[in-house]
Write a protein that holds these residues in place. Sequence first.
Motif, PDB file in Angstrom:
ATOM      1  N   CYS A  92       0.601  -1.123   0.045  1.00 59.83           N
ATOM      2  CA  CYS A  92      -0.066  -0.205  -0.166  1.00 59.83           C
ATOM      3  C   CYS A  92       0.431   1.338  -0.075  1.00 59.83           C
ATOM      4  O   CYS A  92       0.333   2.293   0.077  1.00 59.83           O
ATOM      5  N   VAL A  93       2.689   1.024  -0.084  1.00 56.37           N
ATOM      6  CA  VAL A  93       3.046   2.101   0.060  1.00 56.37           C
ATOM      7  C   VAL A  93       3.975   1.992  -0.925  1.00 56.37           C
ATOM      8  O   VAL A  93       5.155   2.708  -1.520  1.00 56.37           O
ATOM      9  N   GLU A 104      -6.341   2.371   4.496  1.00 55.33           N
ATOM     10  CA  GLU A 104      -6.223   3.577   3.873  1.00 55.33           C
ATOM     11  C   GLU A 104      -6.200   4.535   4.721  1.00 55.33           C
ATOM     12  O   GLU A 104      -5.260   5.602   5.317  1.00 55.33           O
ATOM     13  N   CYS A 107      -5.559   4.652   7.964  1.00 53.21           N
ATOM     14  CA  CYS A 107      -3.784   3.602   9.226  1.00 53.21           C
ATOM     15  C   CYS A 107      -3.149   5.218   9.285  1.00 53.21           C
ATOM     16  O   CYS A 107      -2.936   6.006   8.244  1.00 53.21           O
ATOM     17  N   ARG A 110       1.230   3.078   8.443  1.00 52.81           N
ATOM     18  CA  ARG A 110       1.242   3.743   7.241  1.00 52.81           C
ATOM     19  C   ARG A 110       2.192   4.953   7.260  1.00 52.81           C
ATOM     20  O   ARG A 110       3.325   4.418   6.337  1.00 52.81           O
TER      21      ARG A 110
END
Length: 154
Positions: A92-93, A104, A107, A110
């Motif tokens: 997700c990054v 997302e 979070c 993150r």
Amino acid sequence: MKLSRKSDYALRALFTLVERRGEGPISIRELAELNDVPRRFLEQIMLELKSVGIVRSIPGRIGGFELGRPPEQITMGQVVRHFDGQLAPIACVSSTHYEACSQEGHCRFRRVLLDIRNYTARRMDEATLAIVYATAPVTRKEVFDVAFTGGDGI
């Protein structure tokens, strides 16, 4: 981030080529022995590095491999991305292998992982083979520094 075996073995072989630069090509047998890498696996790795111009092969009885470009023009980031695809710790990054996550929008951790991705990418892209070769090897004392050894998984 954890390097794949391919990236690890590729970097080992490349630093041997940097060390022996100017001495002529190094055979796959010698590269494998010096770096404690299975020969057949290293052959595949070197052919991949050749396909992107990082190394070149010299045919013949006294042939082998040598760098395809000066070590100042090859970065650890290029090598690791070639074999591992990404430097991000989670999808997700990742900008190249992004995968959406249901968390997302809220979070918090993150952000830390994005910072790690950015630092890692920047550091790996600044680390040319020439610069890294000029540094001293890591010592056991550095690995087991008391400031860090209290944490599990380090």
